[in-house]
Each structure stands twice: as structure tokens, then as C-alpha cells.
Design an enzyme around this catalytic site. Structure first.
Site, PDB file in Angstrom:
ATOM      1  CG  ASP A  43      -2.076  -0.986   1.054  1.00 31.03           C
ATOM      2  OD1 ASP A  43      -2.412  -1.334  -0.089  1.00 31.03           O
ATOM      3  OD2 ASP A  43      -2.625  -1.410   2.077  1.00 31.03           O
ATOM      4  N   GLY A  44       1.948   1.247   0.753  1.00 33.72           N
ATOM      5  CA  GLY A  44       2.824   2.413   0.784  1.00 33.72           C
ATOM      6  C   GLY A  44       3.374   2.735  -0.586  1.00 33.72           C
ATOM      7  CG  ASN A 113      -4.206   6.185   2.909  1.00 35.88           C
ATOM      8  OD1 ASN A 113      -5.033   5.955   2.040  1.00 35.88           O
ATOM      9  ND2 ASN A 113      -3.342   5.280   3.318  1.00 35.88           N
ATOM     10  CD  GLU A 114      -3.319   8.642   7.156  1.00 38.84           C
ATOM     11  OE1 GLU A 114      -2.077   8.557   7.036  1.00 38.84           O
ATOM     12  OE2 GLU A 114      -4.094   7.708   6.847  1.00 38.84           O
ATOM     13  CG  ASP A 143      -1.197  10.670  22.708  1.00 33.48           C
ATOM     14  OD1 ASP A 143      -0.835  11.498  23.557  1.00 33.48           O
ATOM     15  OD2 ASP A 143      -1.198   9.438  22.924  1.00 33.48           O
ATOM     16  CB  ALA A 151      -9.268   6.210  -0.549  1.00 26.36           C
ATOM     17  CB  ALA A 155      -5.026   3.705   6.501  1.00 26.74           C
ATOM     18  CE1 TYR A 156      -2.354   6.642  13.770  1.00 30.03           C
ATOM     19  CE2 TYR A 156      -1.291   8.313  12.418  1.00 30.03           C
ATOM     20  CZ  TYR A 156      -1.479   7.701  13.644  1.00 30.03           C
ATOM     21  OH  TYR A 156      -0.787   8.148  14.733  1.00 30.03           O
ATOM     22  CB  ALA A 178      -4.615   9.064  22.982  1.00 25.04           C
TER      23      ALA A 178
END
Length: 253
Positions: A43-44, A113-114, A143, A151, A155-156, A178
Site C-alpha cells: 500500500d505504501g 489517505n490522511e 496525542d 479511501a 488505515a490510520y 487518545a
């Protein structure tokens, strides 16, 4: 006539071996002359390929030579031209990040992604959040926080307990990591057209870094994030295994 293919491969041994095999079997043309780009990796590497070919209106068909491969198709040597011809296309828009740093520099980057903000010291970050010029949260102690595309929502964002978004939904996910205050604040769903701004409070005492798909900027003072409709990425998937199906399936796993 079979599609002209440009192959790109990550540096892993598996991907490089696949590259040599497929190149010898199907030929290889420059990306600028290709009908389709085949990315070999994880994916990366798919994200890297989409960013590297951003000026080309050429679809990308990924084959997994990595670990998870959420954005990739199953690797197989046989029948590649037929698989490409039968593939379903998904179109996605990236996020554009603008980040101002302590020295007054403004950095820009795109993220498929983000875009995430992360504390860069031992103490929690303090963030003020505005949407379309209106302050929505005076102080988020956390945090970190992120803005995700549909899409990228598995993920994260998903690891941070954010929602999975249908690929055609016209929304972005704003998710906290968090959160300490407001306690357990999980985030918000925002229109795709929204401009999200984070102002970092007490940046010297509580330093924050910003990250756009692994391109990092340290010591940020403010970060703006919005969808970039002027840029469209085209991804190809085997029939029945497109992004919409994968996002739906992930919710029942």
C-alpha cells in the site's frame, strides 16, 4: 490490442523479482506513453506511485507484493492484460495540506489517505480546531488528530477508532488520537468541501508535527487541510474486489 503497460516496483526483493518477470513477459513502456501503470509492492508503494504519476491521467493497477495490500490486487503472472481490461475503476481525490512552521515557512503536500497531527514531545498536544473559518473546538488535548479521506478511512483513521467511510461518500473523517480533553472525544464527520484548520496552542512547550502520507513537517504552528477536487487519482481493481466492496467487507471482519 493489449494495453501498453508501464511497470513500477518497490525496492523489495519480491517486488523486484516480479518486475523482471512481468517486464519480460508483457514488455514495458515509459509511464508517459502507457495506457495503464502497474504498481508492484504494498500500500505504501501504491501511495508513492499515485503521487509520482499525479500529472498523468493514467489509471493505476496494483498487484500486491507487500504485506496488507488493501489498495492492491492479488499478484498473478498470468492474464494481466485481460485483468486490466476487465478491471473496475475507482476515482479518488487527495487532501491538500498547508502547514506553517515556527520560522514562517509554509509547506504544502498532498495526501491520499490522511493528514495527521502528532505530538512531538513528552506532553500531549493542545489544538484549536476550526472548520470553514468558524472555531468548533477551543481546545483539544490529545496525542494527535487526523483528517481522512474515504479511501484512507481503513488505515490510520480506523486504527484510531475513526469511522469507515463509503468510497463515494462526500465526507471526511476528523478523528482524535487518545483524546484527554474533551474526554474520549472521537471526532466528527465533515463535508468533503470543508476547510479544516488546526492551530497549535503552546507550541514551544508542546511541539507538534504534521504528516501527509508519511511526508512530515516538524514544529508546525498551524495546519490547514481540505480535499483537492482538481486532482483525481484513478485506481483499477479486479471485478468484485473494488474499493467500495473492500470498505464494506472491512466493517464485518
Amino acid at each position: 490490442m493489449a494495453a501498453k503497460i508501464a511497470f513500477r516496483a518497490s525496492g523489495s526483493e519480491v517486488a523486484q523479482a516480479a518486475f523482471k518477470t512481468l517486464q519480460a513477459r508483457y514488455g514495458d513502456v515509459p509511464a508517459s506513453a502507457a495506457d495503464v501503470i502497474v504498481a508492484l509492492g504494498g500500500d505504501g508503494f501504491m501511495l508513492e506511485t499515485l503521487n509520482a504519476t499525479i500529472d498523468l491521467d493514467t489509471p493505476v493497477y496494483g498487484m500486491n507484493c507487500g504485506t496488507i495490500g488493501f489498495l492492491m490486487n492479488e499478484y498473478a503472472e498470468d492474464g494481466l492484460p485481460d485483468r486490466v481490461a476487465a478491471a473496475e475503476e475507482a476515482t479518488i481525490n487527495p487532501l491538500r495540506m498547508r502547514a506553517g512552521t515556527a520560522d514562517g515557512t509554509v509547506h504544502e503536500a498532498l495526501a491520499i489517505n490522511e493528514v495527521s497531527l502528532l505530538r512531538a514531545g513528552p506532553q500531549a498536544a493542545r489544538l484549536k480546531i476550526s472548520v470553514d473559518g468558524r472555531t468548533r473546538m477551543e481546545e483539544l488535548v490529545c496525542d494527535g488528530a487526523l483528517v481522512s479521506t474515504p479511501a484512507g478511512s481503513t488505515a490510520y483513521n480506523y486504527s484510531a477508532h475513526g469511522p469507515i467511510l463509503p468510497i463515494q461518500s462526500e465526507v471526511l473523517a476528523l478523528t482524535a488520537m487518545a483524546a484527554f480533553r474533551p474526554r474520549r472525544w472521537r471526532g466528527a464527520l465533515l463535508p468533503k468541501t470543508a476547510l479544516v484548520r488546526f492551530d497549535i496552542l503552546e507550541p514551544e512547550k508542546r511541539p507538534v508535527m504534521a504528516d501527509a502520507d508519511s511526508r512530515s513537517v516538524r514544529d508546525v504552528r498551524w495546519v490547514e487541510v481540505r480535499s483537492e477536487p482538481a486532482i483525481t487519482h484513478r485506481l483499477l481493481f479486479d471485478p468484485g474486489h473494488g474499493l467500495e466492496e473492500r470498505l464494506l467487507r472491512e466493517q464485518f471482519t
